[in-house]
Design a protein around this motif. Sequence first.
Motif, PDB file in Angstrom:
ATOM      1  N   LEU A   1       0.896  -1.293   0.085  1.00  0.00           N
ATOM      2  CA  LEU A   1       0.089  -0.179   0.159  1.00  0.00           C
ATOM      3  C   LEU A   1       0.969   1.447   0.005  1.00  0.00           C
ATOM      4  CD1 LEU A   1      -2.931   1.218   0.135  1.00  0.00           C
ATOM      5  CD2 LEU A   1      -2.666   0.993   2.980  1.00  0.00           C
TER       6      LEU A   1
ATOM      7  N   GLY B   1      -5.384  -2.158   0.734  1.00  0.00           N
ATOM      8  CA  GLY B   1      -5.897  -1.367   1.805  1.00  0.00           C
ATOM      9  C   GLY B   1      -6.878  -2.012   2.475  1.00  0.00           C
ATOM     10  N   VAL B   2      -7.577  -2.772   1.914  1.00  0.00           N
ATOM     11  CA  VAL B   2      -8.758  -3.832   2.514  1.00  0.00           C
ATOM     12  C   VAL B   2      -8.142  -4.741   3.476  1.00  0.00           C
ATOM     13  CG1 VAL B   2     -10.531  -5.505   2.393  1.00  0.00           C
ATOM     14  CG2 VAL B   2     -10.430  -3.589   0.946  1.00  0.00           C
TER      15      VAL B   2
ATOM     16  N   LEU C   1      -4.070  -1.248  -5.136  1.00  0.00           N
ATOM     17  CA  LEU C   1      -4.136  -0.369  -3.806  1.00  0.00           C
ATOM     18  C   LEU C   1      -5.415  -0.492  -3.004  1.00  0.00           C
ATOM     19  CD1 LEU C   1      -2.923   2.905  -5.188  1.00  0.00           C
ATOM     20  CD2 LEU C   1      -1.622   1.178  -3.932  1.00  0.00           C
ATOM     21  N   VAL C   2      -6.716  -0.946  -3.533  1.00  0.00           N
ATOM     22  CA  VAL C   2      -7.735  -1.081  -2.871  1.00  0.00           C
ATOM     23  C   VAL C   2      -7.577  -2.535  -2.162  1.00  0.00           C
ATOM     24  CG1 VAL C   2     -10.266  -1.823  -3.230  1.00  0.00           C
ATOM     25  CG2 VAL C   2      -9.342  -0.112  -4.541  1.00  0.00           C
ATOM     26  N   VAL C   3      -7.129  -3.592  -2.917  1.00  0.00           N
ATOM     27  CA  VAL C   3      -7.058  -4.824  -2.137  1.00  0.00           C
ATOM     28  C   VAL C   3      -6.165  -4.713  -1.095  1.00  0.00           C
ATOM     29  CG1 VAL C   3      -6.321  -7.384  -2.379  1.00  0.00           C
ATOM     30  CG2 VAL C   3      -7.564  -6.188  -4.190  1.00  0.00           C
TER      31      VAL C   3
ATOM     32  N   THR D   1      -4.958   0.806  -9.341  1.00  0.00           N
ATOM     33  CA  THR D   1      -5.967   1.124  -8.086  1.00  0.00           C
ATOM     34  C   THR D   1      -6.499  -0.247  -7.531  1.00  0.00           C
ATOM     35  OG1 THR D   1      -6.737   3.127  -9.546  1.00  0.00           O
ATOM     36  CG2 THR D   1      -8.191   2.310  -8.059  1.00  0.00           C
ATOM     37  N   ASP D   2      -6.586  -1.223  -8.431  1.00  0.00           N
ATOM     38  CA  ASP D   2      -7.221  -2.421  -7.749  1.00  0.00           C
ATOM     39  C   ASP D   2      -6.288  -3.046  -6.727  1.00  0.00           C
ATOM     40  OD1 ASP D   2      -5.443  -3.170  -9.818  1.00  0.00           O
ATOM     41  OD2 ASP D   2      -6.315  -4.799 -10.456  1.00  0.00           O
TER      42      ASP D   2
END
Length: 215
Positions: free
Chosen positions: A23, A51-52, A47-49, A44-45
Amino acid sequence: MSVLPLVFTSGWASGINAYAVVLLLGLFGATGLTDEVPASLQRTDVLVVAGVLFLCEAVADKVPYVDSVWDSVHTVVRPVAGAVVGALLAGQDGSLPELAAAAVGGSTALLSHVVKAGTRMAVNTSPEPFTNVGVSLAEDLGVAAVVTFAIFHPVAAAVVAGVLLLLGLVILVLLARRIRRFLRRRSRRREERRLAAAGTRPRAPAPPDDGSRRF
């Protein structure tokens, strides 16, 4: 400059919190703070994964015994993450073969993971939960600080990561007795659960007496 210091630092940090490393590196690359981060980590995908999963780890890592289960699951994940991140960084830089970078990142992540997991076992011998929260926060802040420092001063950050890794290994040796106590306690709990489960099973009915048995 060779990307090796950044590979080593990211490997050390991945052994503690791989999702935070992905991240942070992705955000630093996406915001233009560094050119060392490959585009694949800036997606983006990704970073989102990351982050979760980082939020999931932030919660699980602060609960006694749950943190040790989480560490057990990530015994493979963290070294693999360290190796992949190292290979990607080397491929982006071109100054270090990707296979060598993967070996450095993966082995460093494995060592730091062993330190983290062993330390948590020792901490879990304490009955109160506040130590877990404090240690987890210190690990999160330490990873964030060292990775951020590595973006601007990679060599100095690698030295810091190396010193922290050595100190962690020494502390792990000193905590060996508490770690063994944790393992014995966990083994005892598993045995108690096994016996409790066996005790709840219905007993098989005795065979009918047909008079053929002699006394």
